[in-house]
Write a protein that holds these residues in place. Structure first.
Motif: not given
Lengths: 431, 431
Positions: B231-242
């Motif tokens: 759904i959302v392009p995974m930025t490094p910040d988003a990936q790390s939080a995930l």
């Protein structure tokens, strides 16, 4: 932005919280042992409720507020009015006697001083619906039962006991007018608290007849029940109240706490609402206020719109008690703020997650367990385990890395065993 | 004069007090089992303290008052600001991590409704000074440890977990401006609480770009962590939080409570101050509010004038919990409001004093004991003994009058013995 706490309140950091728990757990245990049931009410009530019992002058000693609906509320300064309200509301449904205890948090807008804070806890015992002196004896007994259980000896404290009913009868026999009694109680209550000259002055304002004044002075210095008859002519009312008090002392002796109890005619209690026995427990060595006080009150339920049912009660705050416990070295400090069965010590960062896992499995099995968030050296972690009063350490060291063996170290004996994880869990989960 | 209690408060008559004790004793036991230390603060603080964390709009939800010195105070609506104040005051002296629990009495000037009263108790757990996800796991674990211990099954409740940090990163990746996040959280938090049309409308006010709006709608309906990437392009910040969140779920599974835990992106929490993991425990069958909620907050100590130290915490009120315990039939009611070792039964008025005496001596020996104030018939007194959950009755009957023998009746087995008083006391006092 730095904000302070409000003056006269306490921050209960874990070591002080442990002291509070020590005190309140003791109150609770003794209350239950003596057959009292626990109750509590709300932290605030309608302001009016406190005016019923204590008049308008109470208002300035209260933390009071107006809610959004414009109603005047007050944080409770005592729980007795709440008790009266609650008992009245269910008077026909409650089994009698109502024999209840509570340990409410209370607030008073006073100037803080030693043993007197703006926020405190108070142990309350009440027996409602029994007018004979066995109930008076039970309330005094439970109070002493607690104080004795924490280590106070008859040389440390005394329950000083008198009777408002007897005092009233004696004062009436001396010619004091009935409508002057309440004002007189307030003064007589001050006898032990102010210099004797100041006391004499206050008394002289109330009692203008020198002969009566002298008799009252003599009466207030009497040291035994038997000495009263030679000072005041014993009317039938006075004799009957004196006999009741004698019966109470006999009962207290039969109950095994006679050495903690003594007659003291200077115990009057400030509050208007006492009608019979009154008592206070005093520190015999120091200069503190009373540790607690109480007595029989026959009109309170009625004043709150209920039936005329007799009651007797006691209130003990935590502040004076705590000071006294410290003075007598009766606080087993420092208290354990944590007390664990197991402390898990991972020596290698690779075993951090295993440590959490072992702690979790122990907790699910009903054991108390914790672990170190830092995989610092063994010595440091053992120190933390000892500070946590852990009984055993589970060490994840070389034995664990090599062949999955745990080192279980008994921190009391120093002995260790090295079971496999399976053996360890079998021993835990079969226990 | 008859006075009512204030609406939205509770009178804890002994049976209800027993429920409160059941709940709070459970909180305390699980907190200790998980290595938390107990603390508490004052019932009131400076009003300003609550404005720091929650802004001016909090004031109307508070019971606030002006003291005699003109200072604005408020009865605490939560304990977290007090915690921040206390930890800041001793930040250099306190051993870390600060791993504390409390069970404060709190007040909110809300309109009372089901599960929401003006006065309540709240279990609080906090770990301060540990930023890694083992602390998040421990807080969730202790919460579930308690709920599981009182009988809730994975079919009854779930800890729904998400991450503010991840949500922020995802919203930023979708083009939401950083200064809009806080306002958006408040709306996203409502998703499960209001009709979907109302939610869509609220969201449309904040997000004017239809493409972004659609993406956010899709994101808020995602059911697993793995579904987010599509759904959302995974930025490094988003990936790390995930990834952090995935690690947390692995840890919770390793700790043995995976079946109670699930990802739910709709868990946002209303309060502004969460910065990382957020969670709520929900009843899976009913329509109640969350049983509890919590999460990681990194800025609170700093906002109160202290250092930037990371923390994670949880709060569980007693009102919703009590409703749920009842609904699931998990309250072992009626509770014993008294639980005695001995109940003394005098059958003859002549033995009334002896009954008091025996009860007193038993209490001094550490046993719980009570007696009947009425020397009514045996049947009636035995009924009272049973209602008091007495283990034994000590009957003063013909045997006592005749040759000083007590009848000791075991109320469980019905068996009786008839020792002399000496024999009885020898058995008690040697035990």
């Amino acid at each position: 932005m730095k904000i302070q706490s409000v003056k006269g309140t306490r921050d209960f950091y874990p070591p002080l919280m442990a002291v509070r728990n020590f005190i309140m757990d003791g109150w609770k245990a003794v209350s239950r042992r003596n057959g009292f049931e626990e109750y509590d009410g709300p932290i605030f009530e309608y302001l009016q409720m406190y005016q019923v019992k204590s008049g308008d002058e109470i208002v300035e000693q209260l933390f009071h507020l107006t809610d959004r609906g414009g109603r005047e509320l007050a944080i409770r300064p005592e729980i007795t009015p709440t008790l009266a309200r609650m008992v009245n509301e269910q008077i026909n449904a409650l089994p009698r006697p109502v024999k209840w205890f509570s340990m409410p948090r209370l607030c008073r807008a006073e100037r803080p001083q030693k043993g007197r804070l703006r926020e405190f806890f108070q142990w309350n015992l009440d027996i409602i619906g029994i007018s004979d002196c066995r109930a008076d004896a039970e309330v005094i007994f439970a109070t002493i039962n607690y104080l004795r259980s924490v280590g106070f000896k008859p040389a440390d404290i005394a329950a000083k006991i008198s009777s408002r009913k007897m005092l009233a009868a004696l004062l009436l026999a001396l010619g004091v007018q009935p409508d002057r009694l309440t004002a007189l109680y307030t003064i007589l209550d001050k006898k032990a608290k102010i210099p004797s000259e100041a006391f004499a002055e206050l008394l002289a304002v109330q009692i203008t007849d020198p002969a009566v004044l002298q008799k009252i002075q003599a009466l207030m210095s009497v040291e035994s029940l038997d000495g009263i008859g030679s000072i005041v002519p014993m009317t039938p009312d006075a004799q009957s109240a004196l006999d009741e008090l004698k019966t109470l002392f006999e009962l207290l002796a039969a109950m095994g706490i006679g050495d903690y109890c003594r007659f003291d005619i200077a115990i009057v209690r400030g509050l208007a609402y006492y009608t019979g026995m009154v008592f206070e427990v005093h520190d015999l060595c120091g200069d503190l206020r009373a540790v607690c006080g109480g007595g029989r009150y026959d009109n309170l339920l009625r004043d709150f719109g209920g039936p005329a049912v007799s009651a007797v009660g006691m209130g003990m705050g935590d502040c004076v008690l705590e000071i006294l416990l410290r003075e007598k070295d009766l606080l087993p400090e420092p208290f354990a703020t944590r007390c664990l069965d197991y402390f898990i010590v991972p020596l290698d960062p690779a075993h951090e997650q295993t440590a959490v896992q072992i702690a979790a499995r122990l907790r699910l099995a009903g054991r108390s367990a914790d672990f170190s968030y830092k995989t610092s050296g063994l010595a440091k972690q053992l120190k933390f385990a000892t500070a946590s009063n852990a009984r055993f350490c589970v060490i994840l060291g070389d034995e664990f890395a090599r062949d999955g063996r745990l080192v279980i170290k008994d921190l009391t004996s120093g002995q260790q065993t090295t079971p496999t994880a399976d053996e360890f869990w079998a021993s835990i989960e079969s226990a």
